[in-house]
Design a protein around this motif. Structure first.
Motif, PDB file in Angstrom:
ATOM      1  N   ASP A   1      17.935  47.229  51.039  1.00  0.00           N
ATOM      2  CA  ASP A   1      19.580  46.839  51.635  1.00  0.00           C
ATOM      3  C   ASP A   1      19.784  47.230  53.215  1.00  0.00           C
ATOM      4  O   ASP A   1      20.382  46.654  53.716  1.00  0.00           O
ATOM      5  CB  ASP A   1      20.344  46.895  51.066  1.00  0.00           C
ATOM      6  CG  ASP A   1      20.526  46.687  49.622  1.00  0.00           C
ATOM      7  OD1 ASP A   1      19.664  45.412  49.495  1.00  0.00           O
ATOM      8  OD2 ASP A   1      21.480  46.683  48.846  1.00  0.00           O
ATOM      9  N   THR A   2      19.086  48.317  53.332  1.00  0.00           N
ATOM     10  CA  THR A   2      20.182  48.950  55.239  1.00  0.00           C
ATOM     11  C   THR A   2      19.210  48.321  56.146  1.00  0.00           C
ATOM     12  O   THR A   2      19.235  48.174  57.327  1.00  0.00           O
ATOM     13  CB  THR A   2      19.824  50.289  54.943  1.00  0.00           C
ATOM     14  OG1 THR A   2      20.816  51.205  54.058  1.00  0.00           O
ATOM     15  CG2 THR A   2      19.555  50.811  56.208  1.00  0.00           C
TER      16      THR A   2
ATOM     17  N   ARG B   1      20.110  44.786  56.491  1.00  0.00           N
ATOM     18  CA  ARG B   1      21.089  44.802  57.721  1.00  0.00           C
ATOM     19  C   ARG B   1      20.588  44.826  59.002  1.00  0.00           C
ATOM     20  O   ARG B   1      20.930  44.925  60.289  1.00  0.00           O
ATOM     21  CB  ARG B   1      22.101  45.989  57.061  1.00  0.00           C
ATOM     22  CG  ARG B   1      22.339  45.295  56.324  1.00  0.00           C
ATOM     23  CD  ARG B   1      23.978  45.899  55.646  1.00  0.00           C
ATOM     24  NE  ARG B   1      24.055  47.507  55.804  1.00  0.00           N
ATOM     25  CZ  ARG B   1      23.250  48.494  54.551  1.00  0.00           C
ATOM     26  NH1 ARG B   1      23.453  47.787  53.577  1.00  0.00           N
ATOM     27  NH2 ARG B   1      23.803  49.390  55.220  1.00  0.00           N
TER      28      ARG B   1
ATOM     29  N   GLU C   1      19.428  41.631  60.244  1.00  0.00           N
ATOM     30  CA  GLU C   1      20.164  41.010  60.915  1.00  0.00           C
ATOM     31  C   GLU C   1      20.949  41.314  62.032  1.00  0.00           C
ATOM     32  O   GLU C   1      21.158  40.441  63.112  1.00  0.00           O
ATOM     33  CB  GLU C   1      21.537  41.150  59.817  1.00  0.00           C
ATOM     34  CG  GLU C   1      20.567  41.002  58.385  1.00  0.00           C
ATOM     35  CD  GLU C   1      22.077  40.703  57.658  1.00  0.00           C
ATOM     36  OE1 GLU C   1      22.953  41.471  57.330  1.00  0.00           O
ATOM     37  OE2 GLU C   1      22.138  40.371  56.129  1.00  0.00           O
ATOM     38  N   GLN C   2      21.147  42.131  62.165  1.00  0.00           N
ATOM     39  CA  GLN C   2      21.238  42.690  63.817  1.00  0.00           C
ATOM     40  C   GLN C   2      20.293  42.878  64.376  1.00  0.00           C
ATOM     41  O   GLN C   2      20.892  41.618  65.658  1.00  0.00           O
ATOM     42  CB  GLN C   2      21.890  44.190  63.447  1.00  0.00           C
ATOM     43  CG  GLN C   2      22.140  45.237  65.143  1.00  0.00           C
ATOM     44  CD  GLN C   2      21.862  46.691  64.817  1.00  0.00           C
ATOM     45  OE1 GLN C   2      22.722  46.864  65.346  1.00  0.00           O
ATOM     46  NE2 GLN C   2      21.103  46.911  65.237  1.00  0.00           N
TER      47      GLN C   2
END
Length: 278
Positions: free
Chosen positions: A68-69, A72, A75-76
């Motif tokens: 999950d990290t 993310r 996404e950034q």
């Protein structure tokens, strides 16, 4: 010439936005495709076919947060790439950061990473990432320093030259950047009382090679030993260079890296972006 595929490390460290913006600016300038690589930090020896742990299992309780990290982080990366207006894609890789970048970097023209920051010490970024990628991906690596406030490098370029194959590889890798620079200086260090590291004939051949790529260069010979790299960094800082180009020296044995003194010092202490090749 230009870079057509640029790979950049994407994570959630404090340095990631600046690193990704520099990679995006380079991609835009060169018309390149930008690939963001986010890794779980777990060797693919554990998940050779990717992460497939069953939901709510013991494995998932440990590995899913890492997955999950990384998601993310992508996404950034996507938001920054979109803001810069460059074509991009994100890759989530179940592997160590260093191995993921080295493997995908082999299909690129340039890999962009940060200088190691042991003060931050994220578990998925420990492992001397810059030198490992330089030694194993066979592509030039742009190392962005941890020092803040750096713009996209390449306006004033300093090339360290000693006639070696590593220096030659770095010189060749920097051609797309040097073609867009306003000042390029090639510096060779000579031991006082000893033989120079380059001669007039080699200098003429180097100048001719770069001129055929429409690059004007100034040659600078300094009568001082470059034994520890500090003289190179001091010269670059004092004269306002925003990129140092140099060959990376050493060898790798399994995952242990043995760097020459100059390479080690420059990687650890530089506050200026580095373009490294070997």
């Amino acid at each position: 010439m230009s870079y057509k595929t640029i790979v950049v490390h994407a994570d959630l460290s404090r340095h990631a936005p600046g690193r990704i913006r520099i990679a995006a600016e380079l991609a835009k300038a060169h018309g390149a495709h930008l690939i963001g690589v986010a890794a779980t930090g777990v060797s693919r020896d554990i998940f050779p076919h990717g992460y497939h742990a069953a939901p709510d299992s013991l494995e998932a309780s440990y590995f899913q947060p890492l997955h999950d990290t990384a998601a993310r982080a992508l996404e950034q990366f996507a938001a920054i790439a979109d803001e810069a207006g460059v074509p991009s894609e994100g890759r989530l890789v179940c592997d160590l950061v260093s191995d993921a970048l080295a493997r995908l970097g082999r299909f690129s023209d340039l890999v962009v990473v940060n200088q190691d920051d042991l003060a931050e010490a994220l578990t998925d970024t420990i492992g001397r990432v810059p030198e490992y990628v330089v030694f194993t991906c066979a592509r030039p690596v742009l190392v962005v320093p941890c020092a803040p406030g750096r713009r996209s490098p390449g306006e004033h370029i300093l090339v360290a030259w000693n006639g070696s194959k590593e220096a030659s590889a770095a010189l060749r890798a920097a051609v797309p950047l040097m073609q867009r620079a306003t000042r390029v200086t090639v510096v060779s260090f000579q031991i006082p009382g000893g033989a120079g590291l380059s001669d007039a004939g080699e200098d003429a051949d180097l100048i001719a090679f770069l001129s055929r790529h429409a690059i004007r260069v100034e040659m600078l010979a300094i009568r001082r030993n470059i034994d520890n790299g500090h003289h190179l960094l001091t010269l670059a800082a004092q004269d306002g260079y925003d990129l140092v180009v140099m060959g990376c020296y050493g060898h790798t044995q399994f995952r242990e890296l043995f760097l020459g003194g100059v390479s080690r010092t420059v990687l650890q202490d530089s506050t200026i972006p580095l373009l490294l090749a070997r």
